[in-house]
Design a protein around this motif. Structure first.
Motif, mmCIF file in Angstrom:
data_model
loop_
_atom_site.group_PDB
_atom_site.id
_atom_site.type_symbol
_atom_site.label_atom_id
_atom_site.label_comp_id
_atom_site.label_asym_id
_atom_site.label_seq_id
_atom_site.Cartn_x
_atom_site.Cartn_y
_atom_site.Cartn_z
ATOM 1 N N VAL A 41 0.852 -1.193 0.000
ATOM 2 C CA VAL A 41 0.000 0.000 0.000
ATOM 3 C C VAL A 41 0.880 1.232 0.000
ATOM 4 O O VAL A 41 1.789 1.347 0.827
ATOM 5 C CB VAL A 41 -0.918 0.035 1.245
ATOM 6 N N GLU A 42 0.590 2.138 -0.913
ATOM 7 C CA GLU A 42 1.311 3.396 -0.976
ATOM 8 C C GLU A 42 0.306 4.515 -1.182
ATOM 9 O O GLU A 42 -0.761 4.293 -1.745
ATOM 10 C CB GLU A 42 2.313 3.396 -2.135
ATOM 11 N N LYS A 43 0.672 5.713 -0.750
ATOM 12 C CA LYS A 43 -0.175 6.871 -1.022
ATOM 13 C C LYS A 43 0.709 8.026 -1.466
ATOM 14 O O LYS A 43 1.803 8.225 -0.940
ATOM 15 C CB LYS A 43 -1.066 7.228 0.166
ATOM 16 N N PHE A 44 0.216 8.728 -2.472
ATOM 17 C CA PHE A 44 0.987 9.767 -3.131
ATOM 18 C C PHE A 44 0.152 11.019 -3.342
ATOM 19 O O PHE A 44 -1.079 10.962 -3.342
ATOM 20 C CB PHE A 44 1.412 9.313 -4.548
ATOM 21 N N TRP A 45 0.835 12.123 -3.604
ATOM 22 C CA TRP A 45 0.206 13.295 -4.186
ATOM 23 C C TRP A 45 0.297 13.056 -5.698
ATOM 24 O O TRP A 45 1.317 12.555 -6.182
ATOM 25 C CB TRP A 45 0.962 14.569 -3.820
ATOM 26 N N ALA A 46 -0.753 13.379 -6.447
ATOM 27 C CA ALA A 46 -0.737 13.059 -7.878
ATOM 28 C C ALA A 46 -1.522 14.068 -8.708
ATOM 29 O O ALA A 46 -2.541 14.600 -8.256
ATOM 30 C CB ALA A 46 -1.322 11.667 -8.090
ATOM 31 N N VAL A 47 -1.030 14.282 -9.917
ATOM 32 C CA VAL A 47 -1.740 15.133 -10.885
ATOM 33 C C VAL A 47 -3.053 14.465 -11.277
ATOM 34 O O VAL A 47 -4.069 15.121 -11.473
ATOM 35 C CB VAL A 47 -0.858 15.394 -12.132
ATOM 36 N N HIS A 48 -3.032 13.129 -11.384
ATOM 37 C CA HIS A 48 -4.222 12.359 -11.739
ATOM 38 C C HIS A 48 -4.665 11.561 -10.514
ATOM 39 O O HIS A 48 -4.171 10.450 -10.277
ATOM 40 C CB HIS A 48 -3.933 11.430 -12.918
ATOM 41 N N PRO A 49 -5.578 12.111 -9.712
ATOM 42 C CA PRO A 49 -6.012 11.409 -8.499
ATOM 43 C C PRO A 49 -6.835 10.157 -8.818
ATOM 44 O O PRO A 49 -7.501 10.084 -9.850
ATOM 45 C CB PRO A 49 -6.848 12.447 -7.758
ATOM 46 N N GLY A 50 -6.744 9.213 -7.922
ATOM 47 C CA GLY A 50 -7.511 7.980 -8.071
ATOM 48 C C GLY A 50 -6.892 6.866 -7.257
ATOM 49 O O GLY A 50 -6.027 7.096 -6.403
ATOM 50 N N ILE A 51 -7.330 5.656 -7.543
ATOM 51 C CA ILE A 51 -6.830 4.480 -6.824
ATOM 52 C C ILE A 51 -6.440 3.417 -7.841
ATOM 53 O O ILE A 51 -7.264 2.994 -8.659
ATOM 54 C CB ILE A 51 -7.898 3.908 -5.857
ATOM 55 N N TYR A 52 -5.186 2.998 -7.783
ATOM 56 C CA TYR A 52 -4.681 1.911 -8.627
ATOM 57 C C TYR A 52 -4.766 0.633 -7.804
ATOM 58 O O TYR A 52 -4.372 0.610 -6.633
ATOM 59 C CB TYR A 52 -3.232 2.181 -9.029
ATOM 60 N N ILE A 53 -5.278 -0.418 -8.432
ATOM 61 C CA ILE A 53 -5.436 -1.708 -7.738
ATOM 62 C C ILE A 53 -4.931 -2.829 -8.629
ATOM 63 O O ILE A 53 -5.247 -2.872 -9.826
ATOM 64 C CB ILE A 53 -6.910 -1.961 -7.359
ATOM 65 N N LYS A 54 -4.174 -3.727 -8.022
ATOM 66 C CA LYS A 54 -3.727 -4.931 -8.711
ATOM 67 C C LYS A 54 -3.886 -6.096 -7.739
ATOM 68 O O LYS A 54 -3.462 -6.011 -6.586
ATOM 69 C CB LYS A 54 -2.270 -4.792 -9.143
#
Length: 127
Positions: free
Chosen positions: A109-122
């Protein structure tokens, strides 16, 4: 394997925000809204076959950039990753991703500041 990105402003309300009245747990409106938002986005990516074996869950929470932060910088402020994951996994269980979220034996699990907000899941089966 299941892999997708849900473009959205990730909810910051967590499962830890249950309330108790007269000895009964209930979800306040903000928590209900966060759960509904996650479930609506997750419903678009439900795997054709439910996971019934141990899995690894990789999650990258991408929050909108604020202040002097930059794209890809780790987000080191609240909410905590463990609290974010609880609501996400509960929602994934309800949507039918797996028989039970106890099948998640490994998590990244990681959390970032991002230009494109959302949630990546694999999700991958563990061998």
């Amino acid at each position: 394997m299941t892999e997708f990105f849900m473009p959205m402003i990730p909810p910051t309300t967590t499962a830890q925000q249950h309330k108790i009245t007269n000895g009964r747990f209930y979800d306040p409106p903000k928590l209900k809204a966060a759960r509904a938002k996650l479930e609506a986005h997750l419903a678009k990516h439900i795997p054709s076959k439910q996971y019934v074996v141990p899995v690894v869950l990789i999650t990258k929470w991408c929050f909108p950039i604020t202040g002097k932060h930059h794209d890809g910088e780790y987000k080191y402020t609240r909410p905590d990753t463990d609290n974010l994951q609880k609501l996400l996994k509960d929602s994934m269980t309800k949507c039918g991703y797996w028989k039970d979220d106890a099948l998640v034996c490994r998590e990244i699990v990681e959390k970032f500041w991002a230009v494109h907000p959302g949630i990546y899941i694999k999700i991958e089966e563990l061998k």
